[in-house]
Design a protein around this motif. Structure first.
Motif, PDB file in Angstrom:
ATOM      1  N   LEU A 165       0.818  -1.213   0.000  1.00  0.00           N
ATOM      2  CA  LEU A 165       0.000   0.000   0.000  1.00  0.00           C
ATOM      3  C   LEU A 165       0.852   1.264   0.000  1.00  0.00           C
ATOM      4  O   LEU A 165       0.468   2.279  -0.598  1.00  0.00           O
ATOM      5  N   SER A 166       1.999   1.218   0.666  1.00  0.00           N
ATOM      6  CA  SER A 166       2.839   2.417   0.770  1.00  0.00           C
ATOM      7  C   SER A 166       3.393   2.843  -0.579  1.00  0.00           C
ATOM      8  O   SER A 166       3.836   3.993  -0.735  1.00  0.00           O
ATOM      9  N   ARG A 167       3.360   1.967  -1.567  1.00  0.00           N
ATOM     10  CA  ARG A 167       3.833   2.330  -2.908  1.00  0.00           C
ATOM     11  C   ARG A 167       2.899   3.312  -3.592  1.00  0.00           C
ATOM     12  O   ARG A 167       3.299   4.002  -4.528  1.00  0.00           O
ATOM     13  N   TYR A 172      -1.580   5.927   5.625  1.00  0.00           N
ATOM     14  CA  TYR A 172      -2.278   4.900   6.406  1.00  0.00           C
ATOM     15  C   TYR A 172      -1.379   3.695   6.701  1.00  0.00           C
ATOM     16  O   TYR A 172      -1.870   2.652   7.119  1.00  0.00           O
ATOM     17  N   THR A 173      -0.098   3.844   6.496  1.00  0.00           N
ATOM     18  CA  THR A 173       0.800   2.686   6.613  1.00  0.00           C
ATOM     19  C   THR A 173       1.889   2.906   7.661  1.00  0.00           C
ATOM     20  O   THR A 173       3.005   2.401   7.518  1.00  0.00           O
ATOM     21  N   ALA A 188      -6.612  -1.537   4.488  1.00  0.00           N
ATOM     22  CA  ALA A 188      -6.860  -2.493   3.407  1.00  0.00           C
ATOM     23  C   ALA A 188      -8.255  -3.097   3.500  1.00  0.00           C
ATOM     24  O   ALA A 188      -8.802  -3.559   2.486  1.00  0.00           O
ATOM     25  N   LEU A 189      -8.847  -3.099   4.695  1.00  0.00           N
ATOM     26  CA  LEU A 189     -10.177  -3.673   4.877  1.00  0.00           C
ATOM     27  C   LEU A 189     -11.294  -2.692   4.549  1.00  0.00           C
ATOM     28  O   LEU A 189     -12.475  -3.026   4.696  1.00  0.00           O
ATOM     29  N   SER A 196      -7.202  -0.366  -2.912  1.00  0.00           N
ATOM     30  CA  SER A 196      -6.298  -1.291  -3.591  1.00  0.00           C
ATOM     31  C   SER A 196      -4.985  -0.584  -3.850  1.00  0.00           C
ATOM     32  O   SER A 196      -4.942   0.641  -3.969  1.00  0.00           O
ATOM     33  N   ALA A 197      -3.934  -1.329  -3.941  1.00  0.00           N
ATOM     34  CA  ALA A 197      -2.613  -0.729  -4.141  1.00  0.00           C
ATOM     35  C   ALA A 197      -2.524  -0.030  -5.487  1.00  0.00           C
ATOM     36  O   ALA A 197      -1.848   0.985  -5.627  1.00  0.00           O
TER      37      ALA A 197
END
Length: 303
Positions: free
Chosen positions: A210-212, A219-220, A230-231, A236-237
């Motif tokens: 997700l951090s990408r 949020y990471t 993620a929930l 989505s990434a």
């Protein structure tokens, strides 16, 4: 000098003797320090293996085998080795690990298909997923799930598998296993039936994935922050439309049935139940792991 990898198998309560992902935490910790020496994994305290434990064991071995001269599994009794054979474990790992028992007689037995399980399967790309999902659908149908229920569950599980194949890129890809039980496996042994689904990959994990995406970076801060984010529906990434609903929908479906969805990545774990969502810090898991519990309570005439 060999390294002994030990387990933490519960000796009391409903999960006594059951191999779960949490049972393998001490072994994962021991695996992190391997530098070529022989390894022994002691499974003799295990009395019962569920899909989560099976996928966790597969992920553990994929990390241990390249880091050790030899991996030896210590097994006891007949039930656990027979189950591992039935779930295709020895077909995937028999040539890569050594055991303290002769598994050849187990592999020579004639099998029947009970229609209640998807054997341990290894996959690397989305092209392999339809066959897995079709098998899960058959299991759900055999357990009496309606067509609309099967479609909802399988479509979202398909996205979870796709995430594992896409973001879990590693030398071994991902593992999945499914089994239907005529009793409740999760928690207390109350009356009812249950389908358990487990998927484990060896990728970089939810937080790093997700951090990408700059839209999700804030949020990471921690693994649990990333899992909570993620929930959320639509996360989505890649940011693609139509993606990012799988975990949320499966969690909702499982919770509505009285079951749960548990996702673990890095040092975070979140489990979604009907009335609550719990998170906790756990020993690091190298990748992402999803476990889904889908119980069905028996009507009075079947109870």
């Amino acid at each position: 000098m060999e390294t002994m990898l030990r387990l933490d198998v519960r000796r009391r309560g409903a999960m006594s003797g059951v191999l779960t992902l949490g049972s393998l935490d001490p072994a994962f910790a021991g695996c992190a320090g391997l530098s070529g020496e022989p390894v022994v994994l002691d499974l003799r305290s295990v009395e019962f293996v569920e899909p989560a434990g099976l996928c966790g064991l597969a992920a553990l071995l994929e990390h241990a085998i390249p880091r050790s001269e030899e991996v030896v599994l210590l097994l006891a009794g007949h039930d656990v080795p027979a189950y591992l054979e039935r779930m295709n474990f020895f077909r995937l790992f028999g040539g890569r690990v050594r055991t303290n028992i002769d598994v050849a007689p187990l592999q020579e037995r004639r099998r029947h298909n009970p229609g209640t399980l998807q054997e341990l399967v290894n996959f690397h790309d989305e092209g392999e997923i339809p066959a897995i999902i079709e098998r899960i659908s058959e299991i759900l149908q055999n357990q009496g799930y309606l067509l609309k229920e099967r479609v909802a569950i399988c479509s979202t599980l398909s996205e979870i598998c796709a995430n594992a194949a896409e973001h879990g890129a590693s030398s071994f890809g991902a593992y999945a296993a499914v089994q239907a039980y005529h009793h409740i496996v999760s928690g207390a042994r109350r009356r009812g039936e249950e389908v358990l689904v487990a998927i484990a990959d060896g990728g970089v994990g939810v937080r790093k994935t997700l951090s990408r995406n700059p839209a999700h970076a804030r949020y990471t801060t921690t693994d649990n922050d990333a899992l909570r984010h993620a929930l959320k529906m639509g996360v989505s990434a890649t940011g693609e439309l139509g993606r990012g609903g799988g975990l949320t929908l499966v969690a909702q479906k499982a919770a509505a049935a009285g079951g749960s969805l548990s996702i673990r990545s890095g040092s975070g774990r979140i489990t979604v139940y009907r009335n609550r969502k719990s998170s906790r810090n756990v020993p690091p898991f190298p990748g992402t792991f999803v476990r889904v519990s889908l119980p069905r309570h028996l009507p009075p005439e079947r109870a």
